[in-house]
Design a protein around this motif. Structure first.
Motif, PDB file in Angstrom:
ATOM      1  N   GLY A 177      70.131  35.072  39.755  1.00 26.78           N
ATOM      2  CA  GLY A 177      69.147  36.024  39.241  1.00 26.78           C
ATOM      3  C   GLY A 177      67.810  35.892  39.940  1.00 26.78           C
ATOM      4  O   GLY A 177      67.199  36.881  40.352  1.00 26.78           O
ATOM      5  N   ASP A 178      67.362  34.653  40.105  1.00 32.87           N
ATOM      6  CA  ASP A 178      66.054  34.389  40.717  1.00 32.87           C
ATOM      7  C   ASP A 178      65.973  34.878  42.164  1.00 32.87           C
ATOM      8  O   ASP A 178      64.914  35.290  42.625  1.00 32.87           O
ATOM      9  N   TYR A 179      67.086  34.772  42.884  1.00 27.10           N
ATOM     10  CA  TYR A 179      67.078  35.074  44.320  1.00 27.10           C
ATOM     11  C   TYR A 179      67.761  36.397  44.657  1.00 27.10           C
ATOM     12  O   TYR A 179      68.078  36.651  45.819  1.00 27.10           O
ATOM     13  N   GLU A 180      67.959  37.230  43.650  1.00 31.02           N
ATOM     14  CA  GLU A 180      68.584  38.527  43.885  1.00 31.02           C
ATOM     15  C   GLU A 180      67.790  39.288  44.947  1.00 31.02           C
ATOM     16  O   GLU A 180      66.573  39.394  44.867  1.00 31.02           O
ATOM     17  N   GLY A 181      68.501  39.753  45.976  1.00 33.81           N
ATOM     18  CA  GLY A 181      67.846  40.479  47.059  1.00 33.81           C
ATOM     19  C   GLY A 181      67.308  39.578  48.166  1.00 33.81           C
ATOM     20  O   GLY A 181      67.023  40.040  49.263  1.00 33.81           O
ATOM     21  N   LYS A 182      67.169  38.282  47.885  1.00 31.64           N
ATOM     22  CA  LYS A 182      66.629  37.351  48.892  1.00 31.64           C
ATOM     23  C   LYS A 182      67.701  36.431  49.466  1.00 31.64           C
ATOM     24  O   LYS A 182      67.590  35.959  50.590  1.00 31.64           O
ATOM     25  N   ALA A 183      68.710  36.133  48.646  1.00 27.58           N
ATOM     26  CA  ALA A 183      69.783  35.228  49.066  1.00 27.58           C
ATOM     27  C   ALA A 183      71.047  35.616  48.309  1.00 27.58           C
ATOM     28  O   ALA A 183      70.991  36.291  47.281  1.00 27.58           O
TER      29      ALA A 183
END
Length: 111
Positions: free
Chosen positions: A46-52
């Motif tokens: 959830g925290d890195y959605e779109g980034k990793a």
């Protein structure tokens, strides 16, 4: 909210080929420490959605990838970027340790 993706022997190469960092949690249903780190991996998704990309690979169902990387102890978490292994963590660690490793991989991507 992001969710960890199921990674298998069949889709592994495709999953790690992109330019976003990919964290792969090697786990099994019978592994107590894996159950401890599982919720942390889901939070990171959830925290890195779109980034990793955050994924989980069940070593009971998939043997080729764990053999290729010499996975003997679980949980083992590997971080890949552009198809290359860039970081590794064996055993249960706090969320901030994994977040820092992901952040390092994300920053390195921009250099």
């Amino acid at each position: 909210m992001g969710k960890a993706i199921e990674i298998t022997d069949a889709n592994f190469e495709q999953m790690i080929a992109g330019d976003k960092p990919v964290l792969v949690d090697f786990w099994a249903d019978w592994c107590a420490p894996c159950k401890m780190i599982g919720p942390i991996v889901e939070e990171l998704a959830g925290d890195y959605e779109g980034k990793a990309i955050i994924g989980k690979l069940d070593v009971q169902e998939n043997s080729q990838v764990p053999m290729k990387f010499g996975i003997r102890n679980i949980p083992t978490l590997l971080i890949f970027k552009n198809g290359q292994l860039v970081d590794k963590q064996v055993g249960v660690v706090p969320k901030n340790v994994l977040a820092q490793k992901l952040n390092n991989a994300i920053v390195a991507e921009k250099v």
